[in-house]
Scaffold this motif. Sequence first.
Motif, mmCIF file in Angstrom:
data_model
loop_
_atom_site.group_PDB
_atom_site.id
_atom_site.type_symbol
_atom_site.label_atom_id
_atom_site.label_comp_id
_atom_site.label_asym_id
_atom_site.label_seq_id
_atom_site.Cartn_x
_atom_site.Cartn_y
_atom_site.Cartn_z
ATOM 1 N N ARG A 134 0.746 -1.194 -0.071
ATOM 2 C CA ARG A 134 -0.018 0.060 0.048
ATOM 3 C C ARG A 134 0.734 1.228 0.126
ATOM 4 N NH1 ARG A 134 -3.282 -2.802 3.910
ATOM 5 N NH2 ARG A 134 -2.224 -1.663 5.342
ATOM 6 N N ILE A 135 1.738 1.159 0.692
ATOM 7 C CA ILE A 135 2.845 2.419 0.879
ATOM 8 C C ILE A 135 3.567 2.590 -0.488
ATOM 9 C CG2 ILE A 135 4.966 3.195 2.029
ATOM 10 C CD1 ILE A 135 3.970 2.130 4.609
ATOM 11 N N ASN A 136 4.038 1.544 -1.096
ATOM 12 C CA ASN A 136 4.574 1.530 -2.377
ATOM 13 C C ASN A 136 3.626 2.286 -3.428
ATOM 14 O OD1 ASN A 136 6.958 0.658 -1.393
ATOM 15 N ND2 ASN A 136 6.742 -1.371 -1.866
ATOM 16 N N ARG A 137 2.376 1.638 -3.378
ATOM 17 C CA ARG A 137 1.250 1.941 -4.321
ATOM 18 C C ARG A 137 0.988 3.650 -4.231
ATOM 19 N NH1 ARG A 137 -3.018 -0.897 -3.019
ATOM 20 N NH2 ARG A 137 -3.837 0.736 -2.057
ATOM 21 N N ASN A 138 0.794 3.930 -2.865
ATOM 22 C CA ASN A 138 0.468 5.361 -2.573
ATOM 23 C C ASN A 138 1.858 6.133 -3.004
ATOM 24 O OD1 ASN A 138 -1.751 4.631 -1.648
ATOM 25 N ND2 ASN A 138 -1.263 4.598 0.613
ATOM 26 N N ASN A 139 3.012 5.798 -2.820
ATOM 27 C CA ASN A 139 4.306 6.407 -3.453
ATOM 28 C C ASN A 139 4.195 6.593 -4.777
ATOM 29 O OD1 ASN A 139 5.193 6.781 -0.659
ATOM 30 N ND2 ASN A 139 6.656 5.286 -0.826
ATOM 31 N N ARG A 140 3.832 5.516 -5.614
ATOM 32 C CA ARG A 140 3.600 5.663 -7.054
ATOM 33 C C ARG A 140 2.624 6.697 -7.454
ATOM 34 N NH1 ARG A 140 2.781 -0.061 -8.469
ATOM 35 N NH2 ARG A 140 3.040 -0.416 -6.496
#
Length: 172
Positions: A60-66
């Motif tokens: 989720r954190i990686n997706r939000n960062n993208r």
Amino acid sequence: MTHKANNTKYKKKNNMYVYGNAVKKAEAVPSKKYSPQIVPHKKYRPTEQERQEERAKIRRINRNNRLNLVYTLTVSGIVVAMFAICWQYLSVQAKVKENAAVVNSLQKELTELTNKNDEMELQINTNIDYDSLYNIAIEELGMVYPERDQVITYDAGVSEYVKQYSDVPEAE
């Protein structure tokens, strides 16, 4: 004497000078209420569910960062486009003002030339001696006025100038 008296208020119990208003009080032995407590560590092994939750959290954190990166790039692109549009608008406005100044100067020049032309035409017309012209035409050149049947009239159009590209039409 006053100098020593002023410095005594800065002295501490352990005979150290401390200057400024942000200096902490020096203590010889720290109090027990501030000492950290040491707790023995037990080896903790997360369960499979906790590991899956941690992985999902990281995804989720990686997706939000993208998404944040995409959002940032989009906003940056819009800002650059707006800057380019504003720059283009200002350059067009500058050209319009420049052209307006050129048109204004050309209009002034046209007015000056028209006035000068009118003055010269008036001067030429006032210098013509029609009586002298008449006498030369009649006496020296032998010219006479035409008879009625010799005059042919026709409509030449709106122009002030006559250019003859063909023969004058015959009388009807």
